[in-house]
Design an enzyme around this catalytic site. Sequence first.
Site, short mmCIF file in Angstrom:
data_model
loop_
_atom_site.label_atom_id
_atom_site.label_comp_id
_atom_site.label_asym_id
_atom_site.label_seq_id
_atom_site.Cartn_x
_atom_site.Cartn_y
_atom_site.Cartn_z
N LYS A 198 -0.04 -13.91 14.20
CA LYS A 198 -1.37 -13.64 13.64
C LYS A 198 -1.40 -14.22 12.24
CE LYS A 198 -3.84 -9.76 11.52
NZ LYS A 198 -4.36 -8.41 11.75
N LYS A 200 -3.36 -14.23 8.70
CA LYS A 200 -4.39 -13.62 7.86
C LYS A 200 -5.18 -14.75 7.20
CE LYS A 200 -5.30 -10.31 7.27
NZ LYS A 200 -6.20 -9.24 7.57
N ASP A 228 -7.43 -13.87 11.47
CA ASP A 228 -8.18 -12.69 10.99
C ASP A 228 -8.66 -12.90 9.56
OD1 ASP A 228 -9.13 -10.23 10.21
OD2 ASP A 228 -7.17 -9.25 10.18
N ASN A 230 -10.88 -11.14 8.01
CA ASN A 230 -11.44 -9.88 7.48
C ASN A 230 -12.93 -9.99 7.15
OD1 ASN A 230 -8.28 -9.31 6.30
ND2 ASN A 230 -9.38 -7.64 7.30
N GLU A 253 -10.09 -12.22 15.10
CA GLU A 253 -10.16 -10.84 14.60
C GLU A 253 -11.15 -10.73 13.44
OE1 GLU A 253 -6.25 -9.14 14.18
OE2 GLU A 253 -6.91 -7.79 12.57
N ASN A 276 -10.34 -4.36 13.37
CA ASN A 276 -9.87 -3.12 12.75
C ASN A 276 -10.82 -2.77 11.60
OD1 ASN A 276 -8.16 -5.46 11.36
ND2 ASN A 276 -8.40 -3.83 9.85
N ASP A 300 -5.36 1.86 13.90
CA ASP A 300 -4.39 2.14 12.85
C ASP A 300 -4.24 3.65 12.93
OD1 ASP A 300 -3.47 3.13 10.33
OD2 ASP A 300 -3.95 1.21 9.41
N HIS A 327 -3.28 -2.23 14.49
CA HIS A 327 -3.40 -2.86 13.19
C HIS A 327 -2.36 -2.23 12.27
CE1 HIS A 327 -5.14 -1.75 9.19
NE2 HIS A 327 -5.30 -3.05 9.11
N ASN A 329 -1.13 -1.87 7.88
CA ASN A 329 -1.22 -2.20 6.47
C ASN A 329 0.21 -2.12 5.94
OD1 ASN A 329 -3.37 -2.63 4.40
ND2 ASN A 329 -4.49 -1.35 5.84
O1 LIG Z 1 -5.70 -6.75 10.06
C1 LIG Z 1 -6.14 -6.43 8.95
O2 LIG Z 1 -7.32 -6.47 8.71
C2 LIG Z 1 -5.19 -6.00 7.91
O3 LIG Z 1 -4.01 -6.07 8.14
C3 LIG Z 1 -5.72 -5.52 6.64
C4 LIG Z 1 -4.70 -5.59 5.54
O4 LIG Z 1 -5.21 -4.96 4.40
C5 LIG Z 1 -4.29 -7.03 5.23
O5 LIG Z 1 -5.41 -7.83 5.10
C6 LIG Z 1 -3.47 -7.12 3.98
O6 LIG Z 1 -2.49 -6.38 3.90
O7 LIG Z 1 -3.78 -7.95 3.12
MG LIG Z 2 -7.69 -7.23 10.80
#
Ligand SMILES: O=C([O-])C(=O)C[C@H](O)[C@@H](O)C(=O)[O-]
Ligand SMILES: [Mg+2]
Length: 431
Positions: A198, A200, A228, A230, A253, A276, A300, A327, A329
């Site tokens: 995955k 980010k 993802d 966000n 995502e 998420n 989560d 999900h 963090n």
């Molecule tokens: O799947 C997601 O949205 C995350 O894992 C949120 C987290 O806050 C992630 O973006 C991070 O840790 O920067």
């Molecule tokens: Mg996410």
Amino acid sequence: MTRDLTITAVHLTPILVADPPLLNTQGVHQPYTPRLIVEVETADGVTGVGETYGDAKYLELARPFADKLVGRQVSDLNGLFTLADEVAVDSSRVFGQVDVGGLRGVQTADKLRLSVVSGFEVACLDALGKALGLPVHALLGGKVRDAVEYSAYLFYKWADHPEGVASEKDDWGAAVDPAGVVAQARAFTERYGFTSFKLKGGVFPPEEEIAAVKALAEAFPGHPLRLDPNGAWSVETSLKVAAELGDVLEYLEDPALGTPAMAEVAAKTGVPLATNMCVTTFAEIQEAFTKGAVQVVLSDHHYWGGLRNTQQLAAVCRTFGVGVSMHSNTHLGISLAAMTHVAATVPDLHHACDSHYPWQSEDVLTERLAFDGGKVAVSDAPGLGVALDRERLAFLHRRWLDDDGTLRDRDDAAAMRVADPEWVTPSVPRW
Ligand SMILES: O=C([O-])C(=O)C[C@H](O)[C@@H](O)C(=O)[O-]
Ligand SMILES: [Mg+2]
């Protein structure tokens, strides 16, 4: 043999754990992230451990909750929710609507409360399991698999936190372009054996992130890939990315923010959408599912209110033909153990779960959990099957005590401003 399951003491230990400079659409991770470690002790001297978010808002709720827990039974898991309601009434200031949004979806009072409950629920389950000689998965109805698969959670990343910021050094190096992302993915496979990835996103313009995912697809042909951002993209951009990457993505995502935008994207692409962010509470399910906005919900267990609520979410998803996965963090081994126990009990888990754990070089356990072939073995030891390292806990707590308050709340935008004083959290959609 009868056991006295009465809770005689509850300990809350806020800590700061090292976090690398991982980039996301809001900014960059701070050098240390707050977590809260919960311990419940029973009259028989059994101790159970839990972990949840540790920002000040959560601590303010956890403290009165901990006081009220003493004298109750560790087996009274349903009672935790009633107790949370009582605390809510007592502390209406804290429980007022907290609607700040962010990477965990809209943060309502309800969600904060459930995140606090989850830390206590896990601690109670751990204590109950130890008292009865049963693993947590058995208390949840029993495992349906012996190992839980996780995905490599790739991040755009700087080599170091901005100059002048005290932090722990990591050995991952920088990843700010497709080659860097592929190198990071290779390191993940070599170190942990992950087979799905995955990335980010929401950090660089979409074309650059498309190029990175294409590079991953070329380097790891046939492996499941996700991206993802966000919610950083408009519906139009989301559809362009879906068209470009449709052949290689397992799912996209949270490309766009919120259920209406996700529903618009979902209506015009065959690429499955996961979230998420727009389905983070039971109350948000109906609209999202009836609009067909998401095909996979990423639970989560912290903000869904614990392991049993996660099982309930999985049942609702199953009923509606929506997939479920997890999900994460920034978190430590207690949370990974809890995720693994509940994931082991969910029948239709068809996507590898997310975990930040490989990014955490520090832990509060005597022995870290291991990924083997990208999977964590489901422990059959009593409780969660983990042991607290009290010296490490004290060390990380000391860091929290010594902090002047600037790191006690996660703030990725503030961390970014150290490098770029002009930085403001980008308005959404960013692209
Ligand atoms: O799947 C997601 O949205 C995350 O894992 C949120 C987290 O806050 C992630 O973006 C991070 O840790 O920067
Ligand atoms: Mg996410």
